[in-house]
Design an enzyme around this catalytic site. Structure first.
Site, PDB file in Angstrom:
ATOM      1  N   GLY A  86     -69.346  43.470  10.626  1.00 39.46           N
ATOM      2  CA  GLY A  86     -69.482  42.930   9.276  1.00 39.46           C
ATOM      3  C   GLY A  86     -68.136  42.730   8.605  1.00 39.46           C
ATOM      4  O   GLY A  86     -67.085  43.089   9.145  1.00 39.46           O
TER       5      GLY A  86
ATOM      6  N   ARG B  96     -78.229  43.808  18.161  1.00 34.19           N
ATOM      7  CA  ARG B  96     -78.017  42.370  18.049  1.00 34.19           C
ATOM      8  C   ARG B  96     -76.538  42.011  18.156  1.00 34.19           C
ATOM      9  O   ARG B  96     -76.178  40.961  18.698  1.00 34.19           O
ATOM     10  CB  ARG B  96     -78.583  41.881  16.714  1.00 34.19           C
ATOM     11  CG  ARG B  96     -78.502  40.381  16.510  1.00 34.19           C
ATOM     12  CD  ARG B  96     -79.007  39.960  15.125  1.00 34.19           C
ATOM     13  NE  ARG B  96     -78.149  40.442  14.059  1.00 34.19           N
ATOM     14  CZ  ARG B  96     -78.468  41.420  13.214  1.00 34.19           C
ATOM     15  NH1 ARG B  96     -79.625  42.045  13.315  1.00 34.19           N
ATOM     16  NH2 ARG B  96     -77.626  41.794  12.263  1.00 34.19           N
ATOM     17  N   SER B  97     -75.672  42.885  17.630  1.00 37.86           N
ATOM     18  CA  SER B  97     -74.236  42.599  17.623  1.00 37.86           C
ATOM     19  C   SER B  97     -73.499  43.252  18.793  1.00 37.86           C
ATOM     20  O   SER B  97     -72.305  42.980  18.991  1.00 37.86           O
ATOM     21  CB  SER B  97     -73.612  43.087  16.311  1.00 37.86           C
ATOM     22  OG  SER B  97     -74.186  42.433  15.203  1.00 37.86           O
TER      23      SER B  97
ATOM     24  N   CYS C  43     -68.372  48.932  -5.209  1.00 41.53           N
ATOM     25  CA  CYS C  43     -67.092  48.252  -5.368  1.00 41.53           C
ATOM     26  C   CYS C  43     -66.668  48.129  -6.834  1.00 41.53           C
ATOM     27  O   CYS C  43     -65.523  48.431  -7.188  1.00 41.53           O
ATOM     28  CB  CYS C  43     -67.153  46.878  -4.716  1.00 41.53           C
ATOM     29  SG  CYS C  43     -68.600  45.902  -5.193  1.00 41.53           S
TER      30      CYS C  43
ATOM     31  N   HIS D  80     -63.309  40.828  -6.983  1.00 42.67           N
ATOM     32  CA  HIS D  80     -64.106  40.943  -8.204  1.00 42.67           C
ATOM     33  C   HIS D  80     -63.194  41.056  -9.417  1.00 42.67           C
ATOM     34  O   HIS D  80     -62.060  41.545  -9.323  1.00 42.67           O
ATOM     35  CB  HIS D  80     -64.988  42.197  -8.166  1.00 42.67           C
ATOM     36  CG  HIS D  80     -66.085  42.158  -7.151  1.00 42.67           C
ATOM     37  ND1 HIS D  80     -66.421  41.040  -6.435  1.00 42.67           N
ATOM     38  CD2 HIS D  80     -66.943  43.141  -6.741  1.00 42.67           C
ATOM     39  CE1 HIS D  80     -67.443  41.318  -5.627  1.00 42.67           C
ATOM     40  NE2 HIS D  80     -67.767  42.581  -5.790  1.00 42.67           N
TER      41      HIS D  80
ATOM     42  N   SER E  86     -68.052  37.841  -1.673  1.00 43.64           N
ATOM     43  CA  SER E  86     -67.779  38.876  -0.674  1.00 43.64           C
ATOM     44  C   SER E  86     -68.627  40.124  -0.884  1.00 43.64           C
ATOM     45  O   SER E  86     -68.918  40.855   0.073  1.00 43.64           O
ATOM     46  CB  SER E  86     -66.293  39.261  -0.691  1.00 43.64           C
ATOM     47  OG  SER E  86     -65.928  39.826  -1.939  1.00 43.64           O
TER      48      SER E  86
END
Length: 342
Positions: A19, A46-47, A135, A248, A165
């Site tokens: 990610g 999956r990854s 965040c 941000h 993001s």
């Protein structure tokens, strides 16, 4: 509690390695020369099988499992709340310290919620799991803490301008693609976010609560109270998604118990760890997302007296959501544990 000195250098696992935050964790471990005995990259089946370059080596992503977590000293988890709730206890049971970037454990009274520049001592009270704050909360507390050291806080009102993001790598790519679509005269149809961010903005899409606030706004309230050990702090937030790829921004109004001058506030923030002052009133030049993208500091500026209240100040800040708002904060927590174990 910290990990034993025998675990230095530690074996580190990144859970959610493919990610956006996982990729940033890799970059930071290399940039900061974090001591490593071994690095394991873990993700969903999956990854699994993807390869990643790290320090001249090619590492293969493994599916997360109890076996893959065996022998790990530190887990940097950034794969979502459900994944953390499933695998963090498994890692702790096998002796690892989990630094978790999801919301799964943040408000657990037994789990410290840590911003290293604000409450580093809390990290050493962990019982196996340390939570990384949201965040927007991380960015906010970096600005609040040096001011609260000068005057007690009475009330904080914050409006956030949150980039794509914050919703992950897929949201960032969708903003790129839909912006091209709009410029080419097409209709922007969003699949990742509930509304298109291309030349648009919307109130944060986290679940609305009965009191009219969304989950993201209440995170800022509850997490700030916990980090700063101010359980009665009055704080109100309005969170907005804006068409910015990364980083941000926040407009913050801070009311103190007693007046604090702009000069005192500016001096404190200029010296605060993790903070960079960007102010040029003559040129009307203050922090922008482009100032902090890919960088560690949270930029603060336009500090001014609130004309409506003699005991309140206004300020503006910008910070890289993927970096200090997520990955960097987690790596700094791991560095705190390393230092304590030496």
């Amino acid at each position: 509690m910290t990990f034993a000195s025998a675990a230095i250098p530690p074996t580190v696992a990144i859970l959610g390695a493919t990610g956006a935050v996982g990729q940033e964790l890799l970059t930071l471990l290399e940039e900061r020369s974090f001591p490593l005995k071994q690095l394991r990259l873990l993700a969903s089946p999956r990854s699994a099988g993807q390869t990643v370059a790290f320090k001249g080596q090619t590492l293969t992503v493994e599916p997360v499992s109890a076996e893959a977590l065996s022998g790990v000293d530190v887990v940097l988890a950034s794969a979502g709340g459900s994944v953390s709730r499933q695998w963090a206890p498994v890692a702790v049971e096998q002796g690892a310290v989990v630094i978790d970037n999801s919301s799964a454990f943040r408000m657990d009274p037994a789990v410290p919620l840590v911003v290293p520049e604000v409450n580093p001592q809390a990290a050493l009270t962990h019982q196996g799991i340390i939570a990384n704050p949201n965040c927007t909360t991380i960015l906010l507390t970096l600005a609040l803490a040096p001011l609260a050291a000068l005057r007690p806080l009475r009330r904080v009102v914050v409006s956030t301008y949150q980039s794509a993001s914050g919703a992950g790598a897929r949201a960032m790519e969708e903003l790129r693609q839909l912006s091209r679509t709009v410029l080419d005269g097409g209709e922007a149809r969003s699949e990742v976010l509930p509304h298109s961010l291309a030349f648009n903005l919307f109130l944060h899409n986290s679940p609305l609560q009965a009191n009219g606030y969304c989950e993201e706004e209440l995170k800022m309230l509850n997490e700030t109270r916990k980090i700063m050990q101010l359980p009665e702090l009055s704080l109100s937030a309005t969170c907005v998604r804006v068409p910015v790829l990364r980083a941000h921004s926040e407009a913050v109004n801070i009311e103190f118990e007693a007046p604090l001058s702009v000069a005192e506030a500016r001096a404190a923030l200029a010296q605060a760890p993790g903070v960079e002052l960007i102010e040029d009133f003559e040129a009307n030049r203050f922090p922008m997302p482009t100032d902090v993208t890919g960088r560690d500091p949270v930029a603060v500026g336009r500090i001014r007296q609130d004309l409506s209240h003699p005991q309140a100040l206004e300020l503006w800040l910008c910070g890289d959501q993927i970096r200090k708002g997520a990955a960097l904060n987690a790596v700094q927590i791991a560095e705190l544990l390393l230092e304590a174990a030496r």
